[in-house]
Design an enzyme around this catalytic site. Structure first.
Site, short mmCIF file in Angstrom:
data_model
loop_
_atom_site.label_atom_id
_atom_site.label_comp_id
_atom_site.label_asym_id
_atom_site.label_seq_id
_atom_site.Cartn_x
_atom_site.Cartn_y
_atom_site.Cartn_z
N CYS A 170 4.87 -0.74 -3.82
CA CYS A 170 6.04 -0.67 -2.93
C CYS A 170 6.16 -1.91 -2.06
CB CYS A 170 5.92 0.56 -2.04
SG CYS A 170 7.27 0.69 -0.87
N PHE A 190 1.90 4.40 -1.94
CA PHE A 190 2.82 3.29 -2.19
C PHE A 190 2.55 2.62 -3.53
CE2 PHE A 190 2.54 3.57 2.50
CZ PHE A 190 3.88 3.72 2.80
N THR A 235 12.28 8.37 0.90
CA THR A 235 10.81 8.35 0.97
C THR A 235 10.33 8.39 2.42
OG1 THR A 235 11.05 5.97 0.76
CG2 THR A 235 10.33 7.14 -1.21
C1 HEM Z 1 7.03 6.39 2.99
C2 HEM Z 1 7.85 5.50 2.45
C3 HEM Z 1 7.75 4.97 1.06
C4 HEM Z 1 7.00 5.41 0.01
C5 HEM Z 1 6.05 6.61 -0.06
C6 HEM Z 1 7.29 4.52 -1.11
C7 HEM Z 1 6.70 4.62 -2.35
C8 HEM Z 1 6.93 3.74 -3.38
C9 HEM Z 1 6.27 3.79 -4.68
C10 HEM Z 1 5.23 4.84 -5.07
C11 HEM Z 1 6.74 2.78 -5.43
C12 HEM Z 1 6.35 2.46 -6.88
C13 HEM Z 1 5.02 1.73 -6.83
C14 HEM Z 1 4.31 1.66 -8.12
O1 HEM Z 1 4.85 2.01 -9.19
O2 HEM Z 1 3.13 1.22 -8.10
C15 HEM Z 1 7.72 2.07 -4.63
C16 HEM Z 1 8.44 0.96 -5.06
C17 HEM Z 1 9.40 0.31 -4.31
N1 HEM Z 1 9.70 0.57 -2.99
FE1 HEM Z 1 8.88 2.00 -1.81
N2 HEM Z 1 8.20 3.58 -0.71
C18 HEM Z 1 8.50 3.81 0.62
C19 HEM Z 1 9.35 3.07 1.41
C20 HEM Z 1 10.07 1.98 1.00
C21 HEM Z 1 10.94 1.16 1.84
C22 HEM Z 1 11.16 1.40 3.34
C23 HEM Z 1 11.49 0.20 1.05
C24 HEM Z 1 12.46 -0.92 1.37
C25 HEM Z 1 12.91 -1.22 2.54
C26 HEM Z 1 10.98 0.40 -0.29
C27 HEM Z 1 11.31 -0.38 -1.38
C28 HEM Z 1 10.70 -0.30 -2.62
C29 HEM Z 1 11.06 -1.16 -3.76
C30 HEM Z 1 12.11 -2.25 -3.76
C31 HEM Z 1 10.22 -0.76 -4.81
C32 HEM Z 1 10.18 -1.39 -6.21
C33 HEM Z 1 9.13 -2.49 -6.22
C34 HEM Z 1 8.96 -3.13 -7.59
O3 HEM Z 1 9.18 -2.49 -8.61
O4 HEM Z 1 8.55 -4.31 -7.61
N3 HEM Z 1 10.12 1.47 -0.27
N4 HEM Z 1 7.81 2.66 -3.39
#
Ligand code: HEM
Length: 203
Positions: free
Chosen positions: A143, A136, A11
């Protein structure tokens, strides 16, 4: 830890790649970004506290994530039957939310396909609904890495742009939407070391 690696790696890489691609197509915005980096950082290595001091670079990144959201669609399962804007949603249905669509919706964004970091000044952001921009996600499952990702991306962009000028070679980049957004072909750019101006008196 595994989800951190999986969710955090591609991502952030995708967002950075598209940010560089867009700056490579928009030299004026690239020059503004570099001017901010040089003015704020000089030659020193950026640190976490610098994030707030690099607002233009942050806007560039947000605008890149608007046009190319790394997670172009996401879903929720309805725990109970409900109705949203006249549409019946049965219990158990999967509801798809698509940043890709909302981020280019003319109701929220004028001239939506145009790259314009000015859309993310505090005043412009205050004038839009909270979820007009949601790369996010949102709510309790948003996220967890959002702030970390913005931090690492702004720092990486600052270091790259301070050292190199970027010029896009491929200007049309078709994308495909899987779990993450991907360029279907090459996204080539030319990079040149930035020529440093010599200090006064040494010319
Ligand atoms: C530009 C970078 C990133 C984008 C666009 C992004 C986008 C997303 C999105 C769209 C979701 C799902 C949110 C939802 O369903 O409402 C998500 C979940 C998640 N992201 Fe990211 N993310 C990014 C970077 C990161 C980074 C750097 C980490 C960890 C170091 C991370 C860890 C997670 C985790 C663990 C989830 C699951 C959260 C849950 O279900 O409680 N993400 N992310």
């Amino acid at each position: 830890m595994l989800v951190f690696l999986l969710a955090g790696h591609e991502t952030t890489a995708t967002s950075l790649a598209f940010a560089l691609h867009l700056l490579g197509r928009h030299p004026e915005e690239q020059a503004l970004a570099r001017e901010e980096i040089v003015r704020v950082l000089g030659d020193r290595t950026p640190e976490a506290a610098d994030l707030d001091r690099l607002p233009y670079l942050t806007r560039v990144l947000k605008e890149a994530m608007r046009l190319y959201p790394a997670a172009p669609v996401m879903g929720r399962n309805a725990v109970a039957a409900t109705e949203i804007d006249g549409y019946a949603v049965p219990a158990g249905a999967t509801v798809i939310l698509a940043p890709w669509v909302t981020h280019r919706h003319p109701r929220y964004w004028s001239d939506p396909d145009r790259f314009d970091p000015g859309r993310f000044t505090p005043e412009a952001e205050a004038g839009r609904p909270r979820y007009a921009w949601f790369p996010f996600g949102g709510g309790p499952r948003a996220c967890i890495g959002q702030h970390f990702s913005m931090l690492e991306s702004v720092i990486a962009l600052a270091m790259l742009l301070r050292a190199y000028e970027v010029e896009a070679v491929d200007t049309e980049v078709p994308v495909s939407a899987g779990i993450t957004l991907r360029a279907m072909g090459p996204m080539r750019c030319r990079i040149r070391p930035v020529e440093k101006e010599e200090p006064e008196g040494q010319r």
